[in-house]
Design a protein around this motif. Structure first.
Motif, short mmCIF file in Angstrom:
data_model
loop_
_atom_site.label_atom_id
_atom_site.label_comp_id
_atom_site.label_asym_id
_atom_site.label_seq_id
_atom_site.Cartn_x
_atom_site.Cartn_y
_atom_site.Cartn_z
N HIS A 1 -9.80 22.42 1.69
CA HIS A 1 -10.44 23.14 0.59
C HIS A 1 -11.21 22.20 -0.33
O HIS A 1 -11.68 22.61 -1.39
N GLN A 2 -11.30 20.93 0.08
CA GLN A 2 -11.94 19.88 -0.72
C GLN A 2 -11.20 19.65 -2.03
O GLN A 2 -11.78 19.22 -3.02
N ARG A 3 -9.89 19.90 -2.02
CA ARG A 3 -9.05 19.65 -3.18
C ARG A 3 -8.28 18.35 -2.97
O ARG A 3 -7.82 18.07 -1.87
N GLN A 4 -8.14 17.59 -4.04
CA GLN A 4 -7.40 16.34 -3.94
C GLN A 4 -5.91 16.65 -3.78
O GLN A 4 -5.32 17.37 -4.57
N VAL A 5 -5.30 16.10 -2.74
CA VAL A 5 -3.89 16.39 -2.47
C VAL A 5 -3.01 15.14 -2.45
O VAL A 5 -1.79 15.24 -2.56
N MET A 6 -3.60 13.98 -2.30
CA MET A 6 -2.84 12.73 -2.28
C MET A 6 -3.68 11.61 -2.88
O MET A 6 -4.88 11.77 -3.12
N GLY B 1 10.13 8.28 -2.28
CA GLY B 1 10.88 9.38 -2.88
C GLY B 1 11.00 9.28 -4.38
O GLY B 1 11.36 10.25 -5.05
N GLN B 2 10.71 8.11 -4.94
CA GLN B 2 10.77 7.96 -6.39
C GLN B 2 9.68 8.82 -7.03
O GLN B 2 8.59 8.98 -6.49
N SER B 3 9.98 9.39 -8.19
CA SER B 3 9.01 10.29 -8.81
C SER B 3 8.92 10.06 -10.31
O SER B 3 9.80 9.45 -10.92
N TYR B 4 7.82 10.56 -10.89
CA TYR B 4 7.50 10.38 -12.30
C TYR B 4 6.96 11.69 -12.86
O TYR B 4 6.34 12.47 -12.13
N PRO B 5 7.14 11.92 -14.14
CA PRO B 5 6.56 13.13 -14.74
C PRO B 5 5.04 13.15 -14.60
O PRO B 5 4.38 12.13 -14.81
N PHE B 6 4.52 14.29 -14.24
CA PHE B 6 3.07 14.47 -14.07
C PHE B 6 2.52 15.11 -15.34
O PHE B 6 2.36 16.31 -15.44
N ALA B 7 2.27 14.28 -16.34
CA ALA B 7 1.75 14.75 -17.61
C ALA B 7 1.05 13.58 -18.29
O ALA B 7 1.44 12.43 -18.08
N PRO B 8 0.00 13.85 -19.08
CA PRO B 8 -0.73 12.76 -19.72
C PRO B 8 0.23 11.83 -20.47
O PRO B 8 1.17 12.30 -21.09
N PRO B 9 -0.01 10.51 -20.38
CA PRO B 9 -1.16 9.83 -19.76
C PRO B 9 -0.94 9.46 -18.30
O PRO B 9 -1.75 8.76 -17.73
N VAL B 10 0.17 9.90 -17.69
CA VAL B 10 0.48 9.51 -16.32
C VAL B 10 -0.06 10.56 -15.34
O VAL B 10 0.26 11.75 -15.46
N GLY B 11 -0.87 10.12 -14.38
CA GLY B 11 -1.36 11.03 -13.36
C GLY B 11 -2.86 11.22 -13.34
O GLY B 11 -3.36 12.06 -12.59
N LEU B 12 -3.59 10.44 -14.11
CA LEU B 12 -5.05 10.60 -14.16
C LEU B 12 -5.67 10.50 -12.77
O LEU B 12 -6.59 11.25 -12.44
N LEU C 1 5.32 9.05 -1.40
CA LEU C 1 5.60 9.60 -0.08
C LEU C 1 5.80 8.54 1.00
O LEU C 1 6.57 8.73 1.94
N GLU C 2 5.09 7.43 0.87
CA GLU C 2 5.21 6.36 1.86
C GLU C 2 4.81 5.04 1.22
O GLU C 2 3.99 5.01 0.29
N LEU C 3 5.39 3.97 1.70
CA LEU C 3 5.15 2.65 1.13
C LEU C 3 5.24 1.62 2.25
O LEU C 3 6.20 1.62 3.02
N ALA D 1 0.86 -1.19 0.00
CA ALA D 1 0.00 0.00 0.00
C ALA D 1 0.89 1.23 0.00
O ALA D 1 1.92 1.27 0.68
N GLY D 2 0.50 2.24 -0.77
CA GLY D 2 1.34 3.42 -0.89
C GLY D 2 0.54 4.71 -0.82
O GLY D 2 -0.68 4.72 -1.04
N LEU D 3 1.24 5.78 -0.50
CA LEU D 3 0.66 7.12 -0.47
C LEU D 3 1.52 8.02 -1.35
O LEU D 3 2.75 8.05 -1.19
N SER D 4 0.90 8.73 -2.28
CA SER D 4 1.66 9.56 -3.22
C SER D 4 0.96 10.90 -3.42
O SER D 4 -0.20 11.06 -3.10
N ALA D 5 1.71 11.84 -3.96
CA ALA D 5 1.19 13.19 -4.21
C ALA D 5 1.98 13.81 -5.35
O ALA D 5 3.05 13.31 -5.74
N VAL D 6 1.45 14.90 -5.89
CA VAL D 6 2.17 15.67 -6.89
C VAL D 6 3.00 16.72 -6.15
O VAL D 6 2.46 17.59 -5.49
N VAL D 7 4.32 16.59 -6.25
CA VAL D 7 5.25 17.50 -5.60
C VAL D 7 6.14 18.12 -6.66
O VAL D 7 6.83 17.41 -7.39
N ASP D 8 6.11 19.46 -6.75
CA ASP D 8 6.93 20.16 -7.74
C ASP D 8 6.67 19.63 -9.14
O ASP D 8 7.59 19.40 -9.92
#
Length: 304
Positions: A258-263, A137-148, A122-124, A109-116
């Protein structure tokens, strides 16, 4: 005056050493091999190793002969990592939720977010001895098609994400994307099917910048070329008469005040499940997502 965005080569060398050792957490390296692997001169590498060791960021081990010295990551990085997680609002209670999910289904199970503007893990939490091929700490580009999964519950974020230059050339089936959005908002979770391309996608993209080589871009284009094509939709499976579906991951959103998705909370699957099995896991995942949302003082938006 120097630009604020100007890179610092000395700092880059320190980062290179730390990142190399982080990729090999169970190994120890002597000066000569480490200098060769990170492409530094031995004097430069020794200076970096000495400073990091004195600060506790590395540990120097001395061989039985009293001469050979090897280096590995040190304890000061533990406190630094925990502090970084806290700054990104990863609390011990959030880790408890991931642990509950992992133990219930004997998976990761993991927890992730868009950072920078990058998707960051963030956690695994996973079963002991299981290597899932990714690390905190591993990260991926946040652009289509990744990140839906990070924009499904927010119209403004969805439009901004779709307007980004895609990581690979895409075709978009607008009707199907609309169906994906509608079903996920109604159910409260996202289910991704496991495909041969999907298995390789994130491994290929890990650590890549938003600007990637043409060869890799072309290969990714063969793997995934339609936003949402890997999403499992119950109606499609039922219409096709499929009793079981190969599932990669199930994800649920976490919201702020703010009812915004953050993770995003995700449960790795990696095998075939029935619809009932998918639903059971998804509901447990949503309980954890709701608990983490409450920890943040957040609230889910009303379903439109």
């Amino acid at each position: 005056m120097a630009s604020a965005d100007r890179a610092s080569p000395p700092t880059a060398r320190v980062v290179a050493v730390l990142e190399f050792l982080a990729r090999h957490p169970h190994d120890r390296f002597g000066l000569s091999e480490l200098a060769r692997r990170v492409e530094l001169s031995k004097p430069t590498c020794l200076g970096i190793l000495t400073t990091l060791t004195e600060s506790g960021y590395l540990v120097r081990d001395v061989g039985d002969n009293g001469r050979d010295k090897t280096y590995r990551l040190g304890p000061a990085l533990i406190a630094l990592g925990h502090t970084a997680q806290e700054s990104l609002r990863v609390s011990p209670a959030a880790r408890d939720e991931l642990r509950r999910l992992s133990e219930a289904y004997q998976t990761t199970a993991g927890l992730s977010a868009v950072v920078d503007d990058r998707i960051t893990l963030l956690e695994l939490v996973g079963p002991a001895g299981v290597d899932v091929g990714v690390r905190v700490g591993q990260s991926y580009p946040f652009a289509p098609p990744v990140g839906l999964m990070f924009v499904l519950w927010d119209d403004e974020a969805l439009r901004a994400w779709l307007a980004k230059a895609p990581t690979i050339p895409l075709r978009t089936d607008s009707a199907r994307l609309d169906a994906v959005i509608a079903e996920c908002r109604t159910s409260g979770y996202l289910v991704e099917r496991m495909t041969p391309g999907g298995r390789r996608l994130y491994a290929l993209m890990a650590g890549m910048s938003n600007s990637m080589p043409d060869e890799l871009r072309a290969l990714l284009g063969e793997l995934v070329s339609d936003i949402g094509e890997r999403v499992y939709l119950r109606g499609e499976a039922q219409a096709a008469g499929r009793k079981r579906e190969d599932i990669s991951v199930i994800s649920a959103p976490v919201f702020d005040h703010h009812q915004r998705q953050v993770m995003v909370v995700s449960l790795q699957i990696g095998r075939a499940l029935t619809d009932a099995e998918i639903t059971k896991r998804a509901r447990d995942l949503m309980i954890s997502a709701a608990a983490i949302t409450a920890q943040l003082g957040g609230a889910a938006p009303a379903v439109s």
